[in-house]
Design a protein around this motif. Sequence first.
Motif, short mmCIF file in Angstrom:
data_model
loop_
_atom_site.label_atom_id
_atom_site.label_comp_id
_atom_site.label_asym_id
_atom_site.label_seq_id
_atom_site.Cartn_x
_atom_site.Cartn_y
_atom_site.Cartn_z
N LEU A 125 0.82 -1.21 0.00
CA LEU A 125 0.00 0.00 0.00
C LEU A 125 0.85 1.25 0.00
O LEU A 125 0.42 2.32 -0.47
N GLU A 126 2.08 1.16 0.51
CA GLU A 126 2.96 2.33 0.52
C GLU A 126 3.44 2.70 -0.88
O GLU A 126 3.98 3.79 -1.08
N GLN A 127 3.25 1.81 -1.85
CA GLN A 127 3.61 2.12 -3.24
C GLN A 127 2.46 2.72 -4.03
O GLN A 127 2.64 3.14 -5.17
N VAL A 128 1.27 2.74 -3.42
CA VAL A 128 0.08 3.23 -4.13
C VAL A 128 -0.02 4.75 -3.95
O VAL A 128 -0.10 5.24 -2.83
N ASN A 129 -0.02 5.47 -5.05
CA ASN A 129 -0.16 6.92 -5.02
C ASN A 129 -0.66 7.39 -6.38
O ASN A 129 -0.89 6.58 -7.30
N GLY A 130 -0.82 8.70 -6.50
CA GLY A 130 -1.33 9.25 -7.75
C GLY A 130 -0.43 8.95 -8.93
O GLY A 130 -0.91 8.71 -10.04
N ALA A 131 0.89 8.97 -8.72
CA ALA A 131 1.82 8.70 -9.82
C ALA A 131 1.67 7.26 -10.30
O ALA A 131 1.72 7.00 -11.51
N PHE A 132 1.49 6.33 -9.34
CA PHE A 132 1.31 4.93 -9.75
C PHE A 132 0.03 4.77 -10.55
O PHE A 132 0.01 4.08 -11.58
N LEU A 133 -1.06 5.40 -10.11
CA LEU A 133 -2.32 5.28 -10.81
C LEU A 133 -2.23 5.90 -12.21
O LEU A 133 -2.79 5.38 -13.18
N LYS A 134 -1.50 7.00 -12.32
CA LYS A 134 -1.32 7.62 -13.64
C LYS A 134 -0.61 6.66 -14.59
O LYS A 134 -0.97 6.54 -15.76
N THR A 135 0.42 5.98 -14.07
CA THR A 135 1.13 5.00 -14.89
C THR A 135 0.23 3.83 -15.23
O THR A 135 0.25 3.30 -16.35
N LEU A 136 -0.57 3.40 -14.25
CA LEU A 136 -1.52 2.32 -14.49
C LEU A 136 -2.48 2.69 -15.62
O LEU A 136 -2.80 1.86 -16.48
#
Length: 619
Positions: A452-463
């Motif tokens: 969960l510590e890797q989940v952020n807006g940047a990760f979702l944008k890449t997703l």
Amino acid sequence: MLPSGDLQLAEQLDLPQALVAVLRRRGHSDPDILEILEPAPAPPPEQHFPDLPQAVERLRRAIADGETVAVCGDYDADGMTSTALLVGVVQRLGGVATAAIPSRMEEGYGLNSAMVERLHQEGVGLLVTVDNGISARPALERAQALGVEVIVTDHHAIPAQCPPHLALLHPALTPAESPYRSLAGVGLAYLLACCLCKHNPAALASSRDLFCIGTVADMAPLHGVNRLWLRQGLTQLHRSSLPGLQALIRSAGLAERPLDEEDVGFQLAPRINAVGRLGDPRHVVELLTTPSEQRAMAMARFCEDSNQQRRDLCAAIEAEALALLEADGIAPGVRVPPFLLLVQNHWHHGVIGIVAARLMERFGRPVALLAGDDQGRFRASVRAPRWFAVDAALQSCGELLEAFGGHPAAGGFTVVSHRVAPLQERLEQQAATALQQGESALVVAPEAHLSLEQVNGAFLKTLRALAPFGVGHPVPLFWSHNCRVLRQQGLRGGHRRFELACGEARFPAIAWRWPHGPAPQQVDVAFRIAWDRRGAQPRLQLEVEALRAARQEVMIHKQGRRYWCRSTEGGIQLRNGSGQQLTVPWPLPEDADPPQQEPLHPYVRQLAIQAATDLGLAV
């Protein structure tokens, strides 16, 4: 754990390791991954559809001569958007077009002989079927007898003996590796429209918007041109020039922002489908073709009202179905028969399929809901888990049924009242056999570990760079180990809200239609990542697929043996059935045989990698 080559690919494409792991586990090669990120241009369609030139030439001649073209569609979102798309294009090219869609309640699916005769009497000499027609042999034979020419565009199974037609556009007739292979009905209509408008591109205005809605609503596989055209079209959908589509977007409460496939699938498509389920689908065609903003708003309100009626009907039928099951002592996990069949005369035919799907998810069993008609018969919708094939089951019960059809996951049939009891007995026997032969437990299979510590807006944008998601390319399912449940709350409708934490990370989470009750305080969680847009500002939210009590030890079956594995200081402890223990260093050395260290047996090495994956130590 990702091989070093995949780590290089992750760095090269600027993708997180977890996303590369997901794509690899789906079997994608490097070229496949590049194609997902940047789909190739579409090849000339004339090379893939042999009858396309003839279909285009006949339509151009009809437009030039002022013939009325009847577009014969279906009453679901795919069929209605297909109809609206071709009607709109023919009209913008200066031609005359009319929509002809059968009534779900009175006529059933697809083109029928009565429609053909009525259109012939009205002077129609050219029909174009969209999202149906390939199995309408009596209607097409009647058209041939009356001298009415028919262009068939359809994506459903081609029968052994093809019915008569002037031209046939079907994805199954394209080459095996064709990017057009996965087109739904609206995709074929869009393809035909593109070729028809080659010398007048302005007439194609907003056709891709309708393609996006119909393709997502019909859950067409997101390969080839489906993926290409959706990526191009979704970014512009909120700017559509169609007054009806703009009115629909506003009535759904969607903000003035680029829409994604979830907006289409969960907001726009249900409003369109509700009209086809409950009323006259020509209202949707009018909504999507009218140039009048005032008329568009009135029709959008009609769709909104129909959708609310559909929700109310589904809720009432589901509540009544659950009450009937409870009266028989049936509840999730408590004396559940192998097949659930429920009958009520007054249930609405247009929505029983939705309720059957909900009950199937709740009970983990195949479900048939039957609603009566005014001729002493019952019409049914069937939904089933993966271990039960609906089409094969109905085929084996064919002598008890008036009509039937479907595919492994869903189907429908008509049965006379005195045959319901023997039919139920037969279906229960088949489901019981399938239960004994197969694995009926619900298996949740996350595709990569993600803290969960890797989940952020940047990760979702890449997703989202991997979007659009759908059939054949679903939203990735991640899992996280040993999360804390800070808060949880049951919600109306059977949903459950959580607040989950891991390390310093905290996230709201939602479990839709959650039948399992409260969760323990420490959990492993399988989840998808999404935006919650209900407030003034969107925020990240986890959509929970499954929860289990956090496991500090896992058991692995390998080559007929069992091993118990747990994380320890600096490594992974492996214990076999005899109680022998071995601690393997983790992370494993990159060199399989590092100097000054006893070589690690390949079997043990693979066992450690699997244990690390199951314990959340590896991607």
